[in-house]
Design an enzyme around this catalytic site. Structure first.
Site, short mmCIF file in Angstrom:
data_model
loop_
_atom_site.label_atom_id
_atom_site.label_comp_id
_atom_site.label_asym_id
_atom_site.label_seq_id
_atom_site.Cartn_x
_atom_site.Cartn_y
_atom_site.Cartn_z
N ARG A 97 0.82 -1.22 0.00
CA ARG A 97 0.00 0.00 0.00
C ARG A 97 0.85 1.26 0.00
O ARG A 97 0.54 2.22 -0.71
CB ARG A 97 -0.95 -0.02 1.21
CG ARG A 97 -1.81 1.24 1.39
CD ARG A 97 -2.39 1.80 0.10
NE ARG A 97 -3.11 0.81 -0.69
CZ ARG A 97 -3.41 0.97 -1.96
NH1 ARG A 97 -3.02 2.06 -2.62
NH2 ARG A 97 -4.07 0.03 -2.62
N LYS A 132 2.48 25.06 -3.64
CA LYS A 132 1.28 24.44 -3.07
C LYS A 132 1.39 22.92 -3.17
O LYS A 132 0.78 22.27 -4.00
CB LYS A 132 0.03 24.95 -3.78
CG LYS A 132 -0.21 26.44 -3.54
CD LYS A 132 -1.43 26.96 -4.28
CE LYS A 132 -1.63 28.44 -4.03
NZ LYS A 132 -2.78 29.00 -4.79
N LYS A 164 5.43 39.27 -2.92
CA LYS A 164 3.98 39.11 -3.00
C LYS A 164 3.28 40.28 -2.32
O LYS A 164 3.91 41.18 -1.77
CB LYS A 164 3.58 37.78 -2.39
CG LYS A 164 4.18 36.57 -3.15
CD LYS A 164 3.85 35.26 -2.50
CE LYS A 164 2.40 34.87 -2.68
NZ LYS A 164 2.07 34.59 -4.10
N GLU A 194 4.66 40.24 -7.69
CA GLU A 194 3.25 39.91 -7.93
C GLU A 194 2.45 41.20 -8.08
O GLU A 194 2.58 42.12 -7.27
CB GLU A 194 2.71 39.10 -6.75
CG GLU A 194 1.25 38.73 -6.85
CD GLU A 194 0.76 38.04 -5.60
OE1 GLU A 194 0.82 36.79 -5.55
OE2 GLU A 194 0.32 38.74 -4.66
N ASP A 215 -1.51 38.42 -11.35
CA ASP A 215 -2.25 37.56 -10.45
C ASP A 215 -3.76 37.72 -10.63
O ASP A 215 -4.30 38.80 -10.46
CB ASP A 215 -1.87 37.86 -9.00
CG ASP A 215 -2.47 36.88 -8.02
OD1 ASP A 215 -2.44 35.66 -8.29
OD2 ASP A 215 -2.99 37.32 -6.97
#
Length: 279
Positions: A97, A132, A164, A194, A215
């Site tokens: 598994r 992510k 950002k 960004e 963005d």
């Protein structure tokens, strides 16, 4: 692709699954029973993670023989045998598994990525992933993206400057943020900013950003932003990127298209192990 850090991830996964022992296998399979099995694809897919799957068996029992019948990056059909294992049957059953979890997850990322890359053929735009990723699995997931034919964005916070929205607020503006980044880093480090509005795009260009991220802009906004940038910086499009509009985004002038979807939303593909000899 393999390194000691991957072994740590695999060993942790084995401990998580086996714990103090596999009650079922220990009860049913006599010691020193030899066995053989194989894994078969139950759908069309792009393989990624064969080395990881093999390592699962070998870390549990170095005497197990793992034989890959395909290679990472191969597009295979349903019914294709992917690998074979032989050796201690109990070890094979205990590793099954965990090995499949890695292989199904990574192949799912590679399969999804390949389908997106195919959409961009001939455009010149580069598809990249994001940060992510599942904690602890980033290196494996980013490897699967590369197997699928796309590229990696930053590996982590340590290998690239990406200013950002929250950085911009904390610094008091794009110009100030870019100036601080230039002063802190050496000349080989690119600085990306960004942006969410045309005013921010203009400020990023004026500040000398190397890459400007658009963005969550729609297609008309992307086209206008590309005109404003006018080749003075690379253009990355990010945020709410979907496969349906991928080619249109590229044709609107994006040099880079980043999509967290490649890693955070890829479906695990269907693979199954079958034991064909043993107790």
């Amino acid at each position: 692709m393999m390194d000691m850090n991957i072994d740590i991830v695999i060993e942790s996964a084995l401990r998580e699954d086996i714990g103090t022992g596999d009650i079922t296998t220990d009860a049913l399979i006599p010691e020193n029973t030899e066995g053989h099995g194989y894994v078969v694809a139950k759908e069309a897919l792009v393989l990624a993670g064969l080395e990881v799957a093999g390592r699962v068996f070998l870390l549990l029992d170095p005497r197990v023989t793992f034989t890959a019948l395909c290679r990472d990056g191969a597009a295979i059909d349903a019914g294709t045998r992917v690998f074979e294992v032989s050796g201690d049957l109990a070890a094979i059953l205990k590793a099954e598994r965990t090995a499949l979890n890695f292989l199904q997850h990574l192949s799912g990322i590679a399969t999804l990525t390949r389908s997106w890359v195919d959409m961009l053929k001939g455009t010149g735009a580069r598809l990249v992933d994001t940060r992510k990723t599942l904690p602890g699995l980033r290196m494996l997931e980013k490897y699967a993206v590369r197997v699928g034919g796309a590229h990696n964005h930053r590996i982590g916070l340590f290998d690239g400057v990406l200013i950002k929205d929250n950085h911009i607020v904390a610094c008091g503006g794009i110009s100030q943020a870019v100036q601080r980044a230039r002063a802190y880093t050496h000349h080989l480090v690119r600085i990306e900013v960004e942006t969410a509005t045309f005013e921010e795009v203009d400020e990023a260009v004026a500040a000398g950003a190397d890459v400007i991220m658009l963005d969550n802009m729609d297609l008309p906004q992307i086209r206008e932003a590309v005109k404003r940038i006018n080749g003075r910086a690379m253009v990355e499009v990010s945020g709410s990127v979907d496969k349906q509009h991928l080619r249109e985004i590229a044709e609107a002038g994006a040099d880079i298209i980043s999509a967290g979807f490649l890693t955070h939303s890829a479906r695990a593909v269907d693979l199954s192990m079958r034991i064909d000899s043993g107790a």
